[in-house]
Design an enzyme around this catalytic site. Sequence first.
Site, PDB file in Angstrom:
ATOM      1  N   CYS A 189       0.846  -1.201   0.000  1.00  0.00           N
ATOM      2  CA  CYS A 189       0.000   0.000   0.000  1.00  0.00           C
ATOM      3  C   CYS A 189       0.880   1.249   0.000  1.00  0.00           C
ATOM      4  CB  CYS A 189      -0.933  -0.006   1.210  1.00  0.00           C
ATOM      5  SG  CYS A 189      -2.149   1.329   1.156  1.00  0.00           S
ATOM      6  N   THR A 441     -26.297   2.410  10.902  1.00  0.00           N
ATOM      7  CA  THR A 441     -27.382   2.163   9.940  1.00  0.00           C
ATOM      8  C   THR A 441     -28.187   3.439   9.746  1.00  0.00           C
ATOM      9  OG1 THR A 441     -29.310   0.801   9.409  1.00  0.00           O
ATOM     10  CG2 THR A 441     -28.995   1.364  11.724  1.00  0.00           C
TER      11      THR A 441
END
Length: 547
Positions: A189, A441
Amino acid sequence: MEVLDQEYLGRWDGLGSRDASSRTEAMENIHLEVMRKVEAIGPIPALAPLAPGLASPPNSDLNDILAHLLMLSKRCPFDDVRERCIRLLRAVQDLGVRIPRPLGNGPSRFIPEKEILQVSKVDTRTQLIFENAFAALGRLENISLVMGFHPQYLESFLRTQHYLLQMDGPLSLHYRHYIGIMAAARHQCSYLVNLHVSDFLQVGGDVKWLNGLDEAPQKLQQLGELNKILAHRPWLLTKEHIERLLKAEEHSWSLAELIHAVVLLTHYHSLASFTFGCGIMPEIHCDGGHTFRPPSLSQYCVCDIANGNGHAYHHEDLLGNQEVCGEVEVLMERMKQLQECRDEEEASQEEMATRFEREKTESMLVVTAEDEESVPSREISRHFEDPSYGYKDFSRKGEHVPTFRVQDYSWEDHGFSLVNRLYPDVGQMLDEKFQMAYNLTYNTMATHKDVDTSMLRRAIWNYIHCMFGIRYDDYDYGEINQLLDRSFKIYIKTMVCSPEKTTKRMYESFWRQFQHSEKVHVNLLLMEARMQAELLYALRAITRYMT
């Protein structure tokens, strides 16, 4: 990118102040410094900006400063700083010096820039989060902008990362950043490696260590084995690995230092997954984030088109949309049916165990996309040992690892208290971050509102842990096949186990009717579930050593 000297860094720091007059003073000092450096170059012929030999100013120190100003003009959360940086760059350009321009379109290769939060158009809460991040780091990272879809989570993430890297703790600051480099390098990365190379040098790290792990102190070299196993095959970690680190004579680690190191390693392994999974672009001021070359006539560079960011690539896939029409409704109907089955009957413990083993075995058969070995560049591989060591499915012939039962060792009952005891407050912060990702959520699925998504979130979390051999006795693993289709499983396995192989095509192929914000939420779940899985194996090994 060269690291700017400490006196100059102090001037950048002033730009993070909440006091407008302090920011103005800092910008004035930077303006004077830039103009002094431009004058030092000497007279520039009028045609120089067009001459191929002068594609950028010859003064590399000035280049770094101009690239930094370009980043601030796009990413600073204070509009006065952004405007002053734009004016300063124009003034430099008017003097005949070529200024840089960004490469690519926005923070992500996968998500159109217009859909990601703009620093100039955020609500009060997000503005405060961005300002705090900028004050702490002197930059607002592309990762933060993409996580900005979910400000509650971003706040928890940044608070935890700030504590791990900058607040009081067992490890010195330069050790922390070097461990970040080691962990990110395991997954090739370069985005995270480059950020932490810069930070490592800014906190006084020895530049020689960056030549390779073999140039770092023996104590850090000994961490290489733990880094390797945690990143790719954490189920192989034993108390003997821990003992070797804690009893290494003059190079030994203390328990508190080791806990700090383990949290950093798992944080950056999982953050590498998020980085690749969201297609995060290099920061504007870093290598690969800007260029001094003039734009082509069409205003694109080859990189834009190669990254899929040219306008020609932003077309609607009408046939594809027809194919996936109803995808969300099918998923919602399956969730409803599973809930009804739950209410009607409960499977026996034997059946639940069988379903877990079946799902674990099936997860081994999911092939990560483009399943050839990718060879890391020397620039990255020098920060770790044994580049050929990667993820291997743990049910291959001849290699059997017992199932890790959460009922025997869990984060809530065991890992949390161990971390908090040896590295105070961090257990609490990690727990809040795990809970935030798991419980987050908006009760929506694509265009549907008032939807309970808890069943789907639990299936995603438990599938990742299942791939690591971790079993919850009270979960019916038969639900996973009902809720996660094959393209989604391929994406999950690639991003969690071999994130460097994640492609834009894979990102686009799952949940095609869902919003980008929902896919980023999935990536937060994958990142946190992976981090917790690695931590569970590491903390269990430490606990076994201690008892």
